[in-house]
Write a protein that holds these residues in place. Structure first.
Motif, short mmCIF file in Angstrom:
data_model
loop_
_atom_site.label_atom_id
_atom_site.label_comp_id
_atom_site.label_asym_id
_atom_site.label_seq_id
_atom_site.Cartn_x
_atom_site.Cartn_y
_atom_site.Cartn_z
N MET A 141 0.85 -1.17 0.00
CA MET A 141 0.00 0.00 0.00
C MET A 141 0.89 1.23 0.00
N PRO A 142 0.78 2.10 -1.01
CA PRO A 142 1.64 3.28 -1.06
C PRO A 142 1.23 4.29 0.01
N VAL A 143 2.21 5.02 0.46
CA VAL A 143 1.99 6.04 1.49
C VAL A 143 1.66 7.36 0.80
N ASP A 144 0.62 8.05 1.24
CA ASP A 144 0.28 9.38 0.74
C ASP A 144 1.13 10.38 1.52
N TRP A 145 2.28 10.76 0.94
CA TRP A 145 3.25 11.59 1.65
C TRP A 145 2.72 12.99 1.96
N ASP A 146 1.87 13.54 1.09
CA ASP A 146 1.31 14.86 1.38
C ASP A 146 0.44 14.81 2.63
N LYS A 147 -0.38 13.79 2.71
CA LYS A 147 -1.23 13.61 3.89
C LYS A 147 -0.37 13.33 5.12
N PHE A 148 0.66 12.49 4.94
CA PHE A 148 1.56 12.16 6.04
C PHE A 148 2.25 13.42 6.56
N ASP A 149 2.76 14.26 5.65
CA ASP A 149 3.43 15.51 6.05
C ASP A 149 2.49 16.42 6.82
N SER A 150 1.27 16.58 6.33
CA SER A 150 0.34 17.48 7.01
C SER A 150 -0.02 16.94 8.40
N GLU A 151 -0.13 15.63 8.52
CA GLU A 151 -0.41 15.04 9.83
C GLU A 151 0.76 15.26 10.79
N ILE A 152 1.98 15.08 10.30
CA ILE A 152 3.17 15.29 11.13
C ILE A 152 3.24 16.74 11.57
N ASP A 153 3.01 17.68 10.64
CA ASP A 153 3.07 19.11 10.99
C ASP A 153 2.04 19.46 12.07
N SER A 154 0.84 18.94 11.95
CA SER A 154 -0.18 19.26 12.95
C SER A 154 0.15 18.64 14.31
N ILE A 155 0.76 17.47 14.28
CA ILE A 155 1.14 16.80 15.52
C ILE A 155 2.23 17.59 16.25
N ILE A 156 3.21 18.08 15.51
CA ILE A 156 4.33 18.82 16.11
C ILE A 156 3.84 20.07 16.84
N GLU A 157 2.77 20.67 16.34
CA GLU A 157 2.25 21.89 16.94
C GLU A 157 1.54 21.65 18.27
N GLU A 158 1.19 20.45 18.59
CA GLU A 158 0.49 20.14 19.83
C GLU A 158 1.47 20.01 21.00
N SER A 159 0.97 19.74 22.17
CA SER A 159 1.81 19.67 23.37
C SER A 159 2.88 18.62 23.27
N ALA A 160 3.97 18.78 24.01
CA ALA A 160 5.16 17.93 23.90
C ALA A 160 4.85 16.46 24.20
N ASP A 161 4.17 16.16 25.28
CA ASP A 161 3.91 14.77 25.63
C ASP A 161 3.02 14.08 24.61
N ALA A 162 1.93 14.73 24.25
CA ALA A 162 1.02 14.14 23.28
C ALA A 162 1.70 14.02 21.92
N THR A 163 2.51 15.00 21.59
CA THR A 163 3.23 14.97 20.31
C THR A 163 4.16 13.78 20.26
N ASP A 164 4.92 13.56 21.31
CA ASP A 164 5.85 12.44 21.31
C ASP A 164 5.13 11.12 21.07
N ASP A 165 4.01 10.92 21.73
CA ASP A 165 3.25 9.67 21.57
C ASP A 165 2.69 9.53 20.17
N ARG A 166 2.10 10.58 19.65
CA ARG A 166 1.47 10.50 18.33
C ARG A 166 2.50 10.40 17.21
N LEU A 167 3.62 11.13 17.35
CA LEU A 167 4.67 11.04 16.33
C LEU A 167 5.24 9.63 16.28
N ALA A 168 5.51 9.08 17.43
CA ALA A 168 6.03 7.71 17.49
C ALA A 168 5.06 6.74 16.84
N SER A 169 3.78 6.95 17.08
CA SER A 169 2.77 6.09 16.50
C SER A 169 2.74 6.20 14.98
N GLN A 170 2.85 7.42 14.46
CA GLN A 170 2.86 7.62 13.01
C GLN A 170 4.08 6.95 12.37
#
Length: 94
Positions: free
Chosen positions: A1-30
Motif C-alpha cells: 500500500m503506497p503512502v500518501d506523503w502529502d497527507k503524512f506531512d500534514s499530519e506530522i506538521d499538525s502533531i508537532i504543533e500540539e503539546s510535547a507529551d502528546a506529540t511524542d506519543d502520536r509522532l512515534a505512532s505515526q
C-alpha cells in the motif's frame, strides 16, 4: 500500500504543533505505523519531536518515486539536516 506523503506531512506538521507529551506519543505512532519500529523504539531513538520530523522527511525521500540519482542528490544536499537521524538509525540497526 503506497503512502500518501502529502497527507503524512500534514499530519506530522499538525502533531508537532500540539503539546510535547502528546506529540511524542502520536509522532512515534505515526512513524511506527510505516516502519518496523514500535512506538517505544521511536520514542527511545528520537525523543526530540524535531528529530522525528527529520526522520519522516528522510523516509519521504527514500520512499519517493524519484530515480536513485535524484534521491542521492536530495540526501546529499540535506546531509547536515539528516546526519543525526541517519547516525541514530545506523547505531540501532548495526
Amino acid at each position: 500500500m503506497p503512502v500518501d506523503w502529502d497527507k503524512f506531512d500534514s499530519e506530522i506538521d499538525s502533531i508537532i504543533e500540539e503539546s510535547a507529551d502528546a506529540t511524542d506519543d502520536r509522532l512515534a505512532s505515526q512513524i511506527s505505523s510505516i516502519t518496523r519500529m514500535t512506538d517505544e523504539e521511536v520514542q527511545e531513538l528520537f525523543p526530540d519531536p524535531a528529530d522525528v520530523k527529520r526522520l519522516s522527511e528522510l523516509m519521504k525521500i527514500v520512499k519517493s518515486e524519484e530515480d536513485r540519482n535524484r534521491k542521492i542528490n536530495h540526501l546529499v544536499s540535506n546531509a547536515e539536516e539528516f546526519g543525526a537521524v541517519v547516525l541514530t538509525l545506523l547505531q540501532k540497526f548495526t
